[in-house]
Structures are given as structure tokens and as C-alpha cells.
Motif scaffolding. Sequence first.
Motif, mmCIF file in Angstrom:
data_model
loop_
_atom_site.group_PDB
_atom_site.id
_atom_site.type_symbol
_atom_site.label_atom_id
_atom_site.label_comp_id
_atom_site.label_asym_id
_atom_site.label_seq_id
_atom_site.Cartn_x
_atom_site.Cartn_y
_atom_site.Cartn_z
ATOM 1 N N PHE A 290 -0.143 41.854 1.070
ATOM 2 C CA PHE A 290 -1.140 40.792 0.923
ATOM 3 C C PHE A 290 -0.569 39.562 0.211
ATOM 4 N N MET A 291 0.631 39.672 -0.359
ATOM 5 C CA MET A 291 1.270 38.534 -1.028
ATOM 6 C C MET A 291 2.176 37.752 -0.085
ATOM 7 N N GLU A 292 2.265 38.164 1.166
ATOM 8 C CA GLU A 292 3.230 37.569 2.090
ATOM 9 C C GLU A 292 2.617 36.379 2.829
ATOM 10 N N PHE A 293 2.596 35.253 2.164
ATOM 11 C CA PHE A 293 2.064 34.038 2.788
ATOM 12 C C PHE A 293 2.573 32.811 2.032
ATOM 13 N N VAL A 294 2.400 31.657 2.668
ATOM 14 C CA VAL A 294 2.625 30.363 2.016
ATOM 15 C C VAL A 294 1.304 29.615 2.049
ATOM 16 N N GLN A 295 0.913 29.032 0.933
ATOM 17 C CA GLN A 295 -0.344 28.282 0.886
ATOM 18 C C GLN A 295 -0.078 26.819 0.554
ATOM 19 N N VAL A 296 -0.870 25.947 1.178
ATOM 20 C CA VAL A 296 -0.759 24.508 0.967
ATOM 21 C C VAL A 296 -1.907 24.056 0.065
ATOM 22 N N TRP A 297 -1.564 23.267 -0.953
ATOM 23 C CA TRP A 297 -2.561 22.687 -1.850
ATOM 24 C C TRP A 297 -2.453 21.167 -1.750
ATOM 25 N N VAL A 298 -3.599 20.476 -1.743
ATOM 26 C CA VAL A 298 -3.606 19.019 -1.564
ATOM 27 C C VAL A 298 -4.481 18.374 -2.632
ATOM 28 N N SER A 299 -4.099 17.171 -3.054
ATOM 29 C CA SER A 299 -4.880 16.424 -4.041
ATOM 30 C C SER A 299 -4.670 14.930 -3.854
ATOM 31 N N GLY A 300 -5.631 14.157 -4.321
ATOM 32 C CA GLY A 300 -5.464 12.711 -4.356
ATOM 33 C C GLY A 300 -4.956 12.248 -5.704
ATOM 34 N N LYS A 301 -4.864 13.190 -6.650
ATOM 35 C CA LYS A 301 -4.395 12.885 -7.998
ATOM 36 C C LYS A 301 -3.358 13.925 -8.402
ATOM 37 N N PRO A 302 -2.479 13.604 -9.335
ATOM 38 C CA PRO A 302 -1.403 14.541 -9.694
ATOM 39 C C PRO A 302 -1.802 15.624 -10.688
ATOM 40 N N TYR A 303 -3.035 15.595 -11.170
ATOM 41 C CA TYR A 303 -3.449 16.550 -12.190
ATOM 42 C C TYR A 303 -3.714 17.933 -11.570
ATOM 43 N N ALA A 304 -3.309 18.974 -12.256
ATOM 44 C CA ALA A 304 -3.415 20.337 -11.723
ATOM 45 C C ALA A 304 -4.850 20.697 -11.334
#
Length: 351
Positions: A290-304
Motif C-alpha cells: 500500500f506504500m507503493e505509489f507517488v503522490q502529487v501535491w499542489v499549492s499556490g503558496k510555498p507554505y506547507a
Amino acid sequence: MRKGFLVITLSLVLGLIVALSSCSSDDNNPVITTVYGLWKVVEIQTADQKSDSTKEGVGDDENSGEDQNTTGEGTDDENQEGEDNGEGKDEGDTDDGDPDEGDNSDPNDSSDDQEPEYDGKTFVRFKADNTYIVFRAEDTSIIEVISEGSYSFSGSTISFKENNQTAPIVGTAKRENKKLTINFTFSDKPQIWIAELQSSDPFISDVPIEDAWVDFEKTFHKADSIPGSIYNPIQVEGVGIEVSDTLWYAPWTVKPEIAQVYYYFKADSTKSYKLTVDIIEPEYKLPATFMEFVQVWVSGKPYAKDYIAMPDRIYEGEMIFEDISAKSSFIYVMLLSYQDNIRYSLKLEEE
């Protein structure tokens, strides 16, 4: 009439939601993921509109009844009996103030009883922090704030909660590119709202100061931090440029180690974009599948706290994420995996 319009408009507020970036391929169960931005309500359909044809049919029956009652008009006996009434008048003459014989209007009808026509001045702004504002506007000025509150979603189910109200109103939503259709029931009255995503927000001056443009390169980026980290993301020099590299365990992570890299783009705040990510023949060697994946995260700001995980994980191959907003003039992208040594490519393009 205005009261009726406000009731209808308020019902949008109590039926809209959002966070929608794409829809599931299953049309019967579309998954709402994001709808950030400004939407203009272009059409409101109500149950009353659907019953118009039924009302017309009733009128036809009434007219046909009148025809049946006049059968035999003009016989000699009837004409003679009626000579004292209207004697000496031409057939086309009528008494002053009496309605013409051909006037089919219903004297009981009142324009106040008709559903007010929608004037096309209602807008909805959905924000990334799951808040919304519904307002009426002319030109570039907001003339009336109708409602403010928060929204949430689960699949295609929409839930909206207005400020100072305890009970949300729930409906369904479907997005097709830049068209959003919301179905809900308000005061036992089914309604359909149709809205279109706007390419720009002329009312941006009315947005709180926290949403004003910020030069994140000067205020946040740190050149002395590790390249590819959140404090020193790698700049992609232009939209439409493909970047290829390998995803390694990041030195700033601890057990379990995470393969992680941050990028950023400068983009047009009036446009939306799509991001293509290709994971090339990964060799997973993890203790749990279940850990075998790549996930994409997107933001308009650099804050976590502003990064949002795209709903679909990539196991292998190419995936496209659509309707990415650049309202801040920056787009930040983070790739994450529990496996290292994964080759990838990514490219941001205008929609």
C-alpha cells in the motif's frame, strides 16, 4: 419579486460546495476535487419553470369549454330574445371598459405571482481554505453580499454551511471543464444552478488583504537551503517545459524516509493549467504494497499548510491533473513517495 429572487439566490448558497479539480471517469458518480476561483451563475432552473407547459394546457381546456358553451349561438330564437341588449350596435362594438372578446388574459393573473427572472448578476467565489462568498455585482463592483460561510464535499455530494447557521444543506454537483451544475432542494423546492468558471476575478480588490499578491521568491525562498526543499524549490523556467529527474530520499526527512522534491512555476493569474506527471518503470521494494505509489501535491503558496494532495496516486505511467489555479501567480508542485530511485518527468501547460 426581489424577495423571491433573494430566496432563490440564498438557496444557491445553501446548496453549493466545492473543492473540484476534475471529475471521475464514471459519469454516474463524479468525484468533486476542487472548484477554487470565481464562478458566475448563468442559469437557475426551478420546479415552477418545469410546470409552465402544464399551466398552458389548463388554459387550453378553459378555452375549449367556452367554445362548448357558445354552441348554437346565432339561432333566430336566441337572437330575438337578445334584441333588447345591445340593440343597434355593430357586432364588433364593445362597451367602454369591457375587455375585448379576443382578450385571453386571465384577470386573476398578477405579475407579482410569477417567478422573477434571474438577472445574471450573482457570483460565487470559492477559496482554497474551504470558505466561500456569494455576492451580486455590476461591472467591477460588488453591490450586495448575499452569503458567506464554509463548504465541504464527499464524492459528488455537496454540503454548504452558512455563517451563524447550524444545519447545512446538502445536494449534488457535477463539473464538466468550466461548467458547474448543482442540484439541491431548498424549502421542499428542487432547483438546478448552472455556473461558469471565470478566467479572471475583477472583484479581486474586495478579497481580504491576506490574498493579495506576494513575491514569494523574496519573502520565502532561501538560497542557502537544500535545492529542491520547501524553502528552496527548484524553478521551472517556463510553462510547457518538461522536467525529468530521479526522486531520491530527501536528506531533511527522518524514519521512515521519504523521497521528496519541490518545484515552482511563475504563471498567469488569469489562467488555469494542467500538470502532466509520468512515473517511469518504478521498482518498488517496500515492506507494504500500500506504500507503493507517488503522490502529487499542489499549492499556490510555498507554505506547507497550503499544499493539497491531488486525489489520484500514480503507481506507474502518466497522469494528468487539470484545472490548476495560478491566482497567486505562482504554482508549487511537490512529488512524494516512500520509495526512492524513481524516475519521473513533469510538465505544466495552459488549459
